[in-house]
Each structure stands twice: as C-alpha cells, then as structure tokens.
Write an enzyme that holds these catalytic residues in place. Structure first.
Site, PDB file in Angstrom:
ATOM      1  CE  LYS A 200      93.593  69.604  84.872  1.00  0.00           C
ATOM      2  NZ  LYS A 200      93.251  68.108  84.759  1.00  0.00           N
TER       3      LYS A 200
HETATM    4  C1  LIG Z   1      92.501  67.272  84.270  1.00  0.00           C
HETATM    5  C2  LIG Z   1      91.362  66.472  85.472  1.00  0.00           C
HETATM    6  C3  LIG Z   1      91.234  65.097  85.369  1.00  0.00           C
HETATM    7  C4  LIG Z   1      91.375  64.251  84.044  1.00  0.00           C
HETATM    8  O1  LIG Z   1      92.804  64.564  83.514  1.00  0.00           O
HETATM    9  P1  LIG Z   1      92.942  64.207  81.997  1.00  0.00           P
HETATM   10  O2  LIG Z   1      94.316  63.855  82.061  1.00  0.00           O
HETATM   11  O3  LIG Z   1      92.395  65.192  81.240  1.00  0.00           O
HETATM   12  O4  LIG Z   1      92.301  62.740  81.829  1.00  0.00           O
HETATM   13  C5  LIG Z   1      90.619  64.440  86.453  1.00  0.00           C
HETATM   14  N1  LIG Z   1      90.317  65.236  87.626  1.00  0.00           N
HETATM   15  C6  LIG Z   1      90.397  66.526  87.665  1.00  0.00           C
HETATM   16  C7  LIG Z   1      90.020  67.078  89.114  1.00  0.00           C
HETATM   17  C8  LIG Z   1      90.960  67.189  86.653  1.00  0.00           C
HETATM   18  O5  LIG Z   1      91.261  68.372  86.836  1.00  0.00           O
END
Ligand SMILES: *Cc1c(COP(=O)(O)O)cnc(C)c1O
Length: 401
Positions: A200
């Site tokens: 991210k």
């Molecule tokens: C990455 C993601 C999550 C979960 O995040 P984590 O930090 O991996 O638990 C939830 N929703 C979306 C749309 C994501 O891309």
C-alpha cells in the site's frame, strides 16, 4: 502494433523482456525511515507511546478529520469500524464484491451478513443504484471500496445512505492521498479505513487506521483496539494511576510506537509517492491507447486517483487466449502481474455459508475474467515502465487474433 516484428515469447523459450521479476507493488524505505525506526527502538516506548499520537495527528491532517485511530492492520480497522457502528447478528452490511475479502469479513466477524453489491462496468466501483436495490430493513451499513485508488461516487452514496439511515464506510485501503470533488480521501465517509501493508502507499510492516470526525465513534474505536479498556497504559502512566476497567469485549489491535515512527516518515513521502504513481499511470495510459486488445479502467474527471493499482481489461474478443494464458506469458517475461480480485461472493467460504454463487454480481464476474494489475509503485523507474509496456505489446500482439 502489428508493425512490431513477432518475437518469440519467453513462455515459448524466447528471451524475456526482464530477467528479474518486477513485482506489482513494493514499499519504498529510505534512510529517514530507517533512522526513525532506530530512534524509536532507542526511546522509552516500543508501543503505545508518543509516536502513536503523532502518527494519528499526521493521518488526521492528511484525511481532514478530527480523529485518526491507529490499529494493527487494515483488517483490524474494518473490524473496529463495524464494532463502532454497533453492527451485530441479524444486521446486513452492503459491500462491493470487487475487493479484498477483509472488506466483507469485517461484517461476518461480528455475526452480521455481508450482502454483495455489483459494480460499475467502467470503473469497477460499487454501483450506487445497486446499493439502493439491496437495502432491506436489516441493512445497517454500506462498505464502499475505492478500488485501485479511485474514490467512489460519495455524493450519490451519501444521499442514499442518509435517506435510509445507514452508516457509510469507506474502505480506503487503496486510496490514501486521493480526493473526490476536492475532498480528501479519509473524510469521504463516516468512517474511513486504511492499511499500511507494504504494497500500500504507506508501509509500517503491518498496520492500519480509521479516520473520522465523529468523536463518539473515535472513542469506541479506541476502546475496541485496547481490549475494551477505557484507558491505555500511557494515559495511566501520565496520571500515575493503576486502575482500569474493561467495559466491553475488545481486542489487542494496537499499533506499536516502532511502527508509528515508520508511519510518520512514510506519510511525509505520500504527496511525492502519489504524484509518481499518477505519472506512471499517465505513461501507461498513453502507451496502451495504441495497443489493441487492452483497455485501462475508466477514471472519472471529478477525482484525484491515488493508483494503488493500475488495472487493465483484456479485450478477450480480440485475443485468441484467455486471461490465465496472458498472465502466465507476462510473468514469464519478468512482469509481476496480478489479479485484483476474485469477486468476494465467489470465494468458497461465502458460497457455502450464504448459499450464493455465480450470477449474483454479473458485472464483476465478467470483469474478473478480463482484469490484470500491472506493476505500480513509486520506486519504478521509467525503464521499468517501458519494460511493462514492451512486454504487454509483445504478448498481446502474439496472441492477437
Ligand atoms: C489491503 C486491504 C485490506 C486489508 O488490509 P491488511 O492491512 O492487509 O489487513 C482491506 N481492504 C482492502 C481493499 C485492501 O486492499
């Protein structure tokens, strides 16, 4: 594109465009980040210290909200959001099916039922009309996802949720740094959730947060991330007090000071990293406008797209093979393509649990056959971008009908 001489594909034993795989996403960690983490390790606090509060203030500033609550993952952020809203057994939560499973799982964690909603065919964002169609007396909340980094149509979603008395949540895990009609992502819904997983925009290893301008919801989020206890360790240390009370069932969803120290330096790079992602997307847009067999997703003119992902749709009518073959061929060329996502309603868990399956969300199901995510991260060089374009041209011209 047919002016290109046909070159032997790497899957067929030809020379690959790249010898080392270019991943689809990757963190950027510089000396500033390393120094911040080291300083945190040498400080008095490894968890729940001053860096948590500082990171939360910085996040709230980016989001334009009064509060930000840091938690251990994006999934924990979604779970906490559902808790804060009082979601429970018997409730229904409307959620886009074109997302990572956690966007829906958060409702199931609390005994509620996720109700999967289809998407707009051009953007793959939740379709507000489909939201309205699926509202029942049991509906409690709507979870929209800014898929790929493009904010949803929040004016439309807001007017529907207000009319029906529902809570609107933005799973903004793809979209920090973006905006909708001049309003920053993080402030677009009642509760807005983020992930700081390394693919991210902001990386803290694992990490997440919720932003809101509702003080009561912020209080409930803080309660939930700390076992349902009304004060945290730092607050008690400051007051010289020992007593605490657990008033509800919560979890340990805290984010450490070490991770927040990293989050602060990462967040400082956000404007530059979003700008770089947008520049890469612009290069892809120009290149793929000339390639037959591929079509990028539509981007509305009233948003600033944060480009967590750059998603292309294959024109399967123009190609002699399916997406899996193109995927394998691009991987063999050294391009780390990915698929985001198998629509959540098609995962075996939900098919079995809810008795649902193919046909529930036809637009997302049709899109799923065609989508590919290309490499997209700020540290990509222009040569990396050229390699991706070259590999896509090479593979698609080979398989063109
Ligand atoms: C990455 C993601 C999550 C979960 O995040 P984590 O930090 O991996 O638990 C939830 N929703 C979306 C749309 C994501 O891309």
């Amino acid at each position: 594109m047919n002016i290109l001489p046909k070159r032997k594909l790497a899957v067929d034993g030809g020379a690959p465009v790249r010898t080392r795989l270019l991943p689809y996403g990757r963190q950027t960690i510089d000396d500033n980040d390393v120094a911040a983490v080291v300083a945190s390790l040498r400080s008095d606090w490894l968890t729940t210290g001053p860096k948590v509060a500082e990171f939360e203030r910085a996040l709230a500033a980016v989001a334009g909200t009064s509060d930000a609550v840091a938690v251990s993952t994006g999934t924990a952020a979604l779970h906490a959001a559902m808790y804060a809203l009082g979601v429970g057994p018997g409730d229904e939560v409307l959620v886009t099916t074109m997302t990572f499973a956690a966007s829906a799982n958060c409702a199931a964690f609390l005994g509620a039922t996720p109700v999967f909603v289809d998407v707009d065919p051009d953007t793959l964002l939740i379709d507000p009309q489909q939201v309205e169609i699926h509202i029942t007396p049991r509906t409690k909340a709507v979870v929209a996802v800014d898929y790929a980094g493009q904010p949803c149509d929040y004016d439309a979603l807001e007017s529907i949720t207000r009319k029906h008395g529902l809570a609107l949540v933005d799973d903004a895990c793809h979209a920090i740094g973006g905006s909708y009609r001049g309003r920053p992502v993080g402030s677009l819904a009642l509760l807005n959730t983020f992930s700081f997983h390394p693919v991210k925009h902001v990386a803290t290893g694992e990490g997440g947060a919720i932003t809101t301008s509702d003080a009561e919801l912020a209080r409930r989020l803080r309660l939930f991330r700390n076992h349902g206890i009304t004060t945290d360790f730092r607050e008690r240390a400051e007051k010289g007090a020992f007593a605490y009370e657990m008033i509800d069932l919560g979890y340990n969803y805290r984010l450490s000071d070490i991770q927040c120290a990293l989050g602060i330096t990462q967040l400082a790079k956000l404007p530059a990293s979003v700008a770089r992602r947008q520049a890469i997307a612009a290069q892809y847009d120009v290149a793929f406008a000339k390639v037959s067999g591929v079509k990028p997703l539509a981007v509305r003119s009233d948003v600033s797209h944060a480009y967590h992902l750059y998603v292309i749709r294959l024109d399967l009518d123009a190609l002699a093979v399916d997406r899996a073959t193109i995927f394998g061929a691009l991987r063999a060329e050294g391009i780390g393509v990915n698929v985001h996502y198998l629509p959540v309603h098609l995962h075996p868990y939900y098919q079995n649990k809810l008795g649902i399956g193919k046909g529930l969300c036809p637009v997302a199901e049709a899109a799923y056959q065609r989508i590919l995510s290309l490499p997209m991260f700020p540290a990509m060089t222009d040569d990396d971008v050229s390699d991706v374009v070259e590999a896509v041209e090479k593979v698609l011209s080979h398989y063109h009908r």
